[in-house]
Motif scaffolding. Structure first.
Motif, PDB file in Angstrom:
ATOM      1  N   ALA A 129      71.750  16.094 -38.165  1.00 46.74           N
ATOM      2  CA  ALA A 129      72.720  17.614 -38.372  1.00 46.74           C
ATOM      3  C   ALA A 129      73.246  18.434 -37.813  1.00 46.74           C
TER       4      ALA A 129
ATOM      5  N   GLU B  34      75.207  15.388 -45.732  1.00 48.37           N
ATOM      6  CA  GLU B  34      75.582  13.822 -44.908  1.00 48.37           C
ATOM      7  C   GLU B  34      76.553  14.085 -46.500  1.00 48.37           C
TER       8      GLU B  34
ATOM      9  N   TYR C 114      79.445  16.015 -45.115  1.00 50.12           N
ATOM     10  CA  TYR C 114      79.847  14.764 -44.052  1.00 50.12           C
ATOM     11  C   TYR C 114      80.391  13.333 -43.854  1.00 50.12           C
TER      12      TYR C 114
END
Length: 76
Positions: A28, A69, A72
Motif C-alpha cells: 500500500a 485494495e 486501488y
C-alpha cells in the motif's frame, strides 16, 4: 484550505483509523508513493464511505470490510 504533508506511514495510519483495511502495508505504501494519496483515495473513496458515520463524526469513515485494495482496483 491547505493540509500539511503527512508521511506515507502516517497516511496509512489515518486510513486505518477511518476503518479502511490494509492487508499489506508495504505494498500500500509503494502504491501511495507511485500514485499519490489524493489522486487515489480522494478520487475513488466516495462509493466506499459510510455516510452515517461521516455525517456524525465529520471525517470520512469507510464501510465495514472496505479494503485499500478495493479502492486501488477501482482506480486501476
Amino acid at each position: 484550505m491547505s493540509k500539511p504533508f503527512q508521511t506515507h506511514n502516517k497516511q496509512l495510519k489515518i486510513l486505518r483509523s477511518r476503518n479502511l483495511i490494509i492487508k499489506d502495508g508495504s505494498k500500500a505504501k509503494s502504491i501511495l508513493i507511485r500514485e499519490n494519496y489524493y489522486q487515489l483515495i480522494n478520487g475513488y473513496k466516495d462509493i466506499f464511505l459510510d455516510i452515517v458515520k461521516t455525517k456524525q463524526l465529520k471525517n470520512d469513515y469507510f464501510k465495514t470490510g472496505t479494503t485499500f485494495e478495493q479502492i486501488y482496483a477501482l482506480y486501476e
